[in-house]
Write a protein that holds these residues in place. Structure first.
Motif, mmCIF file in Angstrom:
data_model
loop_
_atom_site.group_PDB
_atom_site.id
_atom_site.type_symbol
_atom_site.label_atom_id
_atom_site.label_comp_id
_atom_site.label_asym_id
_atom_site.label_seq_id
_atom_site.Cartn_x
_atom_site.Cartn_y
_atom_site.Cartn_z
ATOM 1 N N ILE A 58 0.832 -1.203 0.000
ATOM 2 C CA ILE A 58 0.000 0.000 0.000
ATOM 3 C C ILE A 58 0.865 1.251 0.000
ATOM 4 O O ILE A 58 0.625 2.187 -0.755
ATOM 5 N N HIS A 59 1.891 1.251 0.855
ATOM 6 C CA HIS A 59 2.735 2.443 0.974
ATOM 7 C C HIS A 59 4.109 2.050 1.484
ATOM 8 O O HIS A 59 4.231 1.170 2.334
ATOM 9 N N GLN A 60 5.133 2.714 0.964
ATOM 10 C CA GLN A 60 6.505 2.520 1.432
ATOM 11 C C GLN A 60 7.072 3.870 1.831
ATOM 12 O O GLN A 60 6.814 4.868 1.159
ATOM 13 N N ASP A 61 7.839 3.879 2.899
ATOM 14 C CA ASP A 61 8.444 5.122 3.353
ATOM 15 C C ASP A 61 9.844 4.823 3.874
ATOM 16 O O ASP A 61 9.998 4.109 4.864
ATOM 17 N N ALA A 62 10.834 5.349 3.189
ATOM 18 C CA ALA A 62 12.218 5.187 3.633
ATOM 19 C C ALA A 62 12.580 6.399 4.493
ATOM 20 O O ALA A 62 12.657 7.516 3.988
ATOM 21 N N TRP A 63 12.767 6.174 5.770
ATOM 22 C CA TRP A 63 13.071 7.275 6.693
ATOM 23 C C TRP A 63 14.526 7.682 6.624
ATOM 24 O O TRP A 63 14.888 8.769 7.048
ATOM 25 N N GLY A 64 15.379 6.801 6.160
ATOM 26 C CA GLY A 64 16.794 7.116 6.063
ATOM 27 C C GLY A 64 17.526 6.873 7.373
ATOM 28 O O GLY A 64 17.072 6.129 8.245
ATOM 29 N N LEU A 65 18.651 7.535 7.531
ATOM 30 C CA LEU A 65 19.514 7.340 8.688
ATOM 31 C C LEU A 65 18.957 8.084 9.896
ATOM 32 O O LEU A 65 18.723 9.288 9.838
ATOM 33 N N ARG A 66 18.710 7.358 10.968
ATOM 34 C CA ARG A 66 18.178 7.925 12.209
ATOM 35 C C ARG A 66 19.019 7.459 13.389
ATOM 36 O O ARG A 66 19.565 6.361 13.385
ATOM 37 N N LEU A 122 -3.930 6.519 6.343
ATOM 38 C CA LEU A 122 -4.437 7.140 5.120
ATOM 39 C C LEU A 122 -4.553 8.653 5.285
ATOM 40 O O LEU A 122 -4.131 9.415 4.410
ATOM 41 N N ARG A 123 -5.099 9.105 6.422
ATOM 42 C CA ARG A 123 -5.201 10.549 6.687
ATOM 43 C C ARG A 123 -3.820 11.189 6.737
ATOM 44 O O ARG A 123 -3.608 12.280 6.200
ATOM 45 N N LYS A 124 -2.882 10.513 7.376
ATOM 46 C CA LYS A 124 -1.525 11.048 7.501
ATOM 47 C C LYS A 124 -0.867 11.166 6.127
ATOM 48 O O LYS A 124 -0.232 12.174 5.824
ATOM 49 N N ASN A 128 0.176 14.713 4.292
ATOM 50 C CA ASN A 128 1.539 14.962 3.793
ATOM 51 C C ASN A 128 1.529 15.297 2.308
ATOM 52 O O ASN A 128 2.307 16.116 1.842
ATOM 53 N N ALA A 129 0.659 14.661 1.542
ATOM 54 C CA ALA A 129 0.576 14.910 0.102
ATOM 55 C C ALA A 129 0.076 16.336 -0.160
ATOM 56 O O ALA A 129 0.579 17.016 -1.052
ATOM 57 N N THR A 130 -0.901 16.807 0.636
ATOM 58 C CA THR A 130 -1.412 18.168 0.433
ATOM 59 C C THR A 130 -0.370 19.194 0.836
ATOM 60 O O THR A 130 -0.262 20.226 0.191
ATOM 61 N N VAL A 131 0.394 18.917 1.876
ATOM 62 C CA VAL A 131 1.439 19.856 2.290
ATOM 63 C C VAL A 131 2.529 19.931 1.222
ATOM 64 O O VAL A 131 2.999 21.010 0.893
#
Length: 135
Positions: A58-66, A122-124, A128-131
């Motif tokens: 559904i969705h992938q998000d790579a946050w990177g180095l934390r 989904l709301r989140k 983020n897409a609208t911002v």
């Protein structure tokens, strides 16, 4: 022993829902020494694994180095990756075996999402897409 028709129909509904797709969220913490190509190929590897086993990403998000709260294997940072997917429940056992074999993964967690968590995600994503579109 005979079951009444109501019980039989109820049992059929329960069995049908067990075979349907459930929503899950996978979080991986990968070792920080991976190159960008290795990081992206690991993301693709697990997304493809879910698709091959009858699921959909559904969705992938790579946050990177934390930075991490405590060291894991003497490392204080990690590459984070979050993936939301729908898959049959038996996929997670196969996925866990793959993740335990992968030396690039320091920690992993699979969480089953209920309908409220799905709606929140989904709301989140939409927020983020609208911002991003506004700027």
């Amino acid at each position: 022993m005979f079951l009444p028709d109501d019980w039989f129909n109820l049992l059929k509904k329960i069995m049908a829902t067990e075979n349907s797709l459930q929503s899950y969220e996978l979080m991986l913490i990968l070792t920080p020494v991976l190159s960008d190509e290795e990081y992206k190929s690991t993301q693709k590897k697990y997304a493809d694994f879910v698709k091959e086993n009858g699921g959909t990403v559904i969705h992938q998000d790579a946050w990177g180095l934390r930075s991490m709260a405590y060291p894991i294997a003497k490392k204080t940072t990690g590459l984070y990756f979050v993936m939301e997917y729908k898959a049959p429940s038996d996929t997670n056992a196969k996925l866990e075996i793959q993740m335990n074999r992968d030396e690039a993964i320091m920690r992993h967690m699979v969480t089953r999402l209920d309908k409220y968590a799905e709606a929140y995600n989904l709301r989140k994503r939409n927020k983020n897409a609208t911002v991003e579109n506004a700027s």
